[in-house]
Design an enzyme around this catalytic site. Structure first.
Site, PDB file in Angstrom:
ATOM      1  N   ALA A 184       0.810  -1.218   0.000  1.00  0.00           N
ATOM      2  CA  ALA A 184       0.000   0.000   0.000  1.00  0.00           C
ATOM      3  C   ALA A 184       0.846   1.272   0.000  1.00  0.00           C
ATOM      4  CB  ALA A 184      -0.938   0.001   1.203  1.00  0.00           C
ATOM      5  N   CYS A 307      28.187   3.311   2.724  1.00  0.00           N
ATOM      6  CA  CYS A 307      28.392   4.009   3.993  1.00  0.00           C
ATOM      7  C   CYS A 307      27.068   4.398   4.640  1.00  0.00           C
ATOM      8  CB  CYS A 307      29.245   5.254   3.789  1.00  0.00           C
ATOM      9  SG  CYS A 307      28.670   6.314   2.459  1.00  0.00           S
TER      10      CYS A 307
END
Lengths: 359, 76
Positions: A184, A307
């Protein structure tokens, strides 16, 4: 200090109409639709109307549709219900990590590689085994759309499990599918509500231990289902005009950045991507620093750089496509975003990359 | 042959290291990059495509990089 952060992350606030309904539904739809009481009857009617509406928008027969509380779990049900260990399992390198996890449990797995545009590279599969093919409509990171009908034709005997959790109703379902999953949040509905569909001809069995012939647990939140249905109604209406507007905005973002910033790597071609997604990587730039720099300028975006990930691994999607994984940002344009905000974000990206490269 | 040691460095530092170093060797010459960051292989492959320089994978942490492009931006 910047007061307002403009949101270009993949998550968006609940659609305003859905929010109103959700608050009302918590009052109206709390009862168990399976019981005999008056409140249960009301809940049952609301549930039935919501399911009819959702199935109509998703173009899936209502008796094929199941509701579940989690998008990844919907995808798991859709795929694993079709699989047996002796079957061949085929999936692409840019599928969700959950699909890769399913592949690791199978004995006969083939991973399809993709080209620089993220499209599955043609491959001939000569096998006597029954095959389940996991096929993603649109990629959540890059927006890349697979040519579903073409790929399906290459595997005429495969049972196809469609992952529509990211694209939702943006793409039409191909003619042949055995199962499909939806989330949804792809139509600005609430998180915590998802769907899977099982085709009428599919040989699907519940992959989890179960006590009766239901295909999925019925423990999902009815208020969230109702909110999801209203969000889908509203979103579909908006998408008619928003799709082309967002495509023009995305095209402008891509062109302005490519013209203004050297050594940038844009993932996929807009012509074969969902209009609201853009993924760009900047050579020699640290992804987390770029995210922080944009945040200080008032813009929130996502990143696929190592990172910025919990396990410090680069995006498997960008790596499989051959796109630069460091210095990556992902921009999602939601319905109603203003062209001024998109222009401001574009300029902030250009400035941020220049600042970080000069340090 | 020049050896660029980026072992222990996180992305994008190994790519920055190799971009700086390659500007100091003649066209057609090679250097060896040592790097163990998991993003090095995909990023070195993309860097090669974007800059026109050559790479050869010697091992998981060992890459031969050949200068094949005269120009190119060198990072600070």
């Amino acid at each position: 200090m910047v007061q307002v952060t403009r949101n270009f992350q993949s998550e968006a606030p609940l659609h305003v109409h859905a929010r109103e309904v959700l608050l009302d539904a918590i009052d109206q739809g709390w009862s168990d639709p399976g019981k005999l009481s008056q409140s249960a009857a009301r809940a049952r009617i609301l549930q039935g109307e919501a399911l009819e509406s959702i199935s109509s928008h998703l173009k899936v027969p209502v008796d094929c549709l199941e509701v579940i509380g989690e998008g990844n779990l919907a995808n798991h049900y859709a795929i694993s219900g079709l699989l047996k260990n002796e079957f061949g399992f085929i999936h692409s390198a840019i599928d969700r990590k959950d699909v890769h996890a399913i592949a690791r449990t199978q004995s006969h797995t083939t991973q399809l590689n993709v080209d620089l545009n993220g499209h599955i590279i043609s491959t001939d599969q000569a096998t006597e085994r029954e095959i389940v093919l996991a096929l993603q409509g649109g990629n959540i990171e890059t927006g890349v759309i697979q040519p579903l009908a073409d790929i399906a034709r290459r595997f005429p005997h495969a049972s196809i499990a469609l992952d529509f959790t990211s694209c939702g109703p943006r793409l039409p379902l191909p003619e042949l599918w055995a199962s499909a999953s939806f989330d949804a949040t792809s139509w600005q509905g609430p998180s915590g509500i998802a769907f899977f569909a099982v085709g009428k001809q599919a040989r699907w069995t519940n992959p989890l231990p179960h006590v009766d012939n239901t295909r999925a647990p019925r423990s999902y939140s009815l208020p969230l289902l109702l909110a999801s249905s209203v969000a889908l109604d509203a979103w579909i209406q908006e998408e008619i005009s928003e799709s082309s507007r967002l495509r023009l905005l995305s095209a402008r973002v891509r062109k302005t950045i490519a013209d203004s910033v050297s050594d940038c790597d844009i993932a996929g071609d807009l012509d074969s991507s969902m209009s609201h997604k853009t993924s760009i990587s900047f050579l020699y730039v640290h992804g987390e620093e770029l995210l922080r720099c944009l945040e200080t300028k008032g813009f929130s975006v996502d990143s696929g750089s190592a990172c910025t990930s919990a396990n410090l691994q680069p995006s498997h999607v960008l790596a499989a496509m051959g796109v630069l994984t460091h210095g990556n940002i992902r921009i999602t344009l939601h319905h109603g975003v203003s062209s001024e905000d998109v222009e401001a974000l574009t300029q902030a990206i250009i400035e941020s990359v220049a600042e970080l490269r000069s340090q | 042959m020049i050896e660029v040691n980026s072992i222990g460095k996180r992305c994008p530092q190994p790519i920055i290291d190799v971009a700086r170093a390659i500007g100091n060797i003649p066209m057609g010459e090679s250097l060896v990059l040592l790097a163990d960051d998991p993003a090095t292989l995909p990023d070195l492959t993309a860097w090669s495509r974007m800059t026109g320089n050559g790479i050869k994978i010697l091992s998981e942490t060992n890459f031969l990089v050949t200068r094949q492009n005269q120009s190119g931006q060198v990072p600070h």
